[in-house]
Design a protein around this motif. Sequence first.
Motif, PDB file in Angstrom:
ATOM      1  N   ALA A 172       0.831  -1.205   0.000  1.00  0.00           N
ATOM      2  CA  ALA A 172       0.000   0.000   0.000  1.00  0.00           C
ATOM      3  C   ALA A 172       0.869   1.259   0.000  1.00  0.00           C
ATOM      4  O   ALA A 172       0.841   2.063   0.949  1.00  0.00           O
ATOM      5  CB  ALA A 172      -0.940  -0.019   1.195  1.00  0.00           C
ATOM      6  N   ILE A 177       1.227   0.340  -5.626  1.00  0.00           N
ATOM      7  CA  ILE A 177      -0.200   0.175  -5.881  1.00  0.00           C
ATOM      8  C   ILE A 177      -0.521  -0.031  -7.363  1.00  0.00           C
ATOM      9  O   ILE A 177      -1.302  -0.934  -7.701  1.00  0.00           O
ATOM     10  CB  ILE A 177      -0.991   1.354  -5.283  1.00  0.00           C
ATOM     11  CG1 ILE A 177      -0.953   1.277  -3.748  1.00  0.00           C
ATOM     12  CG2 ILE A 177      -2.437   1.355  -5.778  1.00  0.00           C
ATOM     13  CD1 ILE A 177      -1.548   2.479  -3.047  1.00  0.00           C
ATOM     14  N   ARG A 219      -4.556   4.548   1.388  1.00  0.00           N
ATOM     15  CA  ARG A 219      -3.811   3.602   0.555  1.00  0.00           C
ATOM     16  C   ARG A 219      -4.305   2.181   0.746  1.00  0.00           C
ATOM     17  O   ARG A 219      -4.358   1.397  -0.215  1.00  0.00           O
ATOM     18  CB  ARG A 219      -2.319   3.732   0.860  1.00  0.00           C
ATOM     19  CG  ARG A 219      -1.735   5.067   0.377  1.00  0.00           C
ATOM     20  CD  ARG A 219      -0.327   5.287   0.840  1.00  0.00           C
ATOM     21  NE  ARG A 219       0.205   6.545   0.328  1.00  0.00           N
ATOM     22  CZ  ARG A 219       1.351   7.107   0.732  1.00  0.00           C
ATOM     23  NH1 ARG A 219       2.085   6.501   1.661  1.00  0.00           N
ATOM     24  NH2 ARG A 219       1.758   8.242   0.214  1.00  0.00           N
ATOM     25  N   TRP A 220      -4.667   1.809   1.959  1.00  0.00           N
ATOM     26  CA  TRP A 220      -5.252   0.484   2.174  1.00  0.00           C
ATOM     27  C   TRP A 220      -6.569   0.359   1.413  1.00  0.00           C
ATOM     28  O   TRP A 220      -6.877  -0.707   0.855  1.00  0.00           O
ATOM     29  CB  TRP A 220      -5.486   0.240   3.665  1.00  0.00           C
ATOM     30  CG  TRP A 220      -4.254  -0.135   4.428  1.00  0.00           C
ATOM     31  CD1 TRP A 220      -2.962   0.209   4.139  1.00  0.00           C
ATOM     32  CD2 TRP A 220      -4.203  -0.915   5.624  1.00  0.00           C
ATOM     33  NE1 TRP A 220      -2.104  -0.300   5.085  1.00  0.00           N
ATOM     34  CE2 TRP A 220      -2.840  -0.995   6.013  1.00  0.00           C
ATOM     35  CE3 TRP A 220      -5.170  -1.521   6.416  1.00  0.00           C
ATOM     36  CZ2 TRP A 220      -2.433  -1.678   7.159  1.00  0.00           C
ATOM     37  CZ3 TRP A 220      -4.764  -2.207   7.563  1.00  0.00           C
ATOM     38  CH2 TRP A 220      -3.406  -2.292   7.919  1.00  0.00           C
ATOM     39  N   ILE A 223      -5.847  -0.471  -2.147  1.00  0.00           N
ATOM     40  CA  ILE A 223      -5.559  -1.899  -2.316  1.00  0.00           C
ATOM     41  C   ILE A 223      -6.862  -2.697  -2.308  1.00  0.00           C
ATOM     42  O   ILE A 223      -7.052  -3.624  -3.119  1.00  0.00           O
ATOM     43  CB  ILE A 223      -4.611  -2.401  -1.207  1.00  0.00           C
ATOM     44  CG1 ILE A 223      -3.202  -1.819  -1.383  1.00  0.00           C
ATOM     45  CG2 ILE A 223      -4.551  -3.935  -1.201  1.00  0.00           C
ATOM     46  CD1 ILE A 223      -2.437  -2.359  -2.573  1.00  0.00           C
TER      47      ILE A 223
END
Length: 281
Positions: A172, A177, A219-220, A223
Amino acid sequence: MKRYLVLLMAGMALWMNGMAQSKTANFPKKVVYPKEMPAKKNFWIFIMAGQSNMAGRGVVEPQDTVPNPRILAMNLQDKWVVAKEPLHLYQPKVTGMDSGLSFARELLKHVGDSITIGLVPTAVGGSSIQYWMDDSIFNGVHLWSNFKDKTGTAMKYGVVKGILWHQGESDAFPAKIPVYKKKVETVLTRFRTFIGDDSLPIIMGELGSYTRPPLRAKRWAEINEIVKTVPNDLKNCYVVPTSDLTCNPDYIHFNNKSQRILGKRYADKYLQISSGKQETK
């Protein structure tokens, strides 16, 4: 932000100190081997792969070590033992409860009495998808070689019925990514090819929605959006949700309650697949 980081670090320090004192308190004191192995056709194997949220960082409680002779796990020596949490033992200083035992317990409620479940732990905390592609040594484990060794041994005793996958936290980041989807699909396809079943069920778990600070959470979430699209390209691949699950004070790992719920969700999804009631990927 500074105040938040100070409070976060203080909370983590207290939690880690408590974990250091109690995390092994309920670990099994005795290894139990099966009295006899089940017939190969009745021994259903499930491979657990990915990074730390599959390897497990939940606190093991007494209920997590109650044995069932119809639930076996492969240990570090490639031997079958009666399963008790923790199952993943590659990183003994940080290992904890994962979702494997709750998955198997739920599954046994819905299959015939002749079936035994075999769990093969291959997840290693912190491992990025590139490490799985390259067969890198991570935390002392050759990831791909270890997967092949454990899975190959398991296939001598039973039938691989599915793969449980949870990974992505280590990817992440802005540079990783954009290439994550292609890499994870490559790894999962490689798993199937080795096992010899290009439609083997793969069940993926979303990353947790609890993480902090906001940038990491964003960012998670990116993902997770990628994970949700993987079934568009890989048939018989499915995703289980985690948005309502909770974490340890580190804001990274599922706590023990959530690991038990996650295991049940993996099992429910597998049962939907095997019964033909799965309507969408």
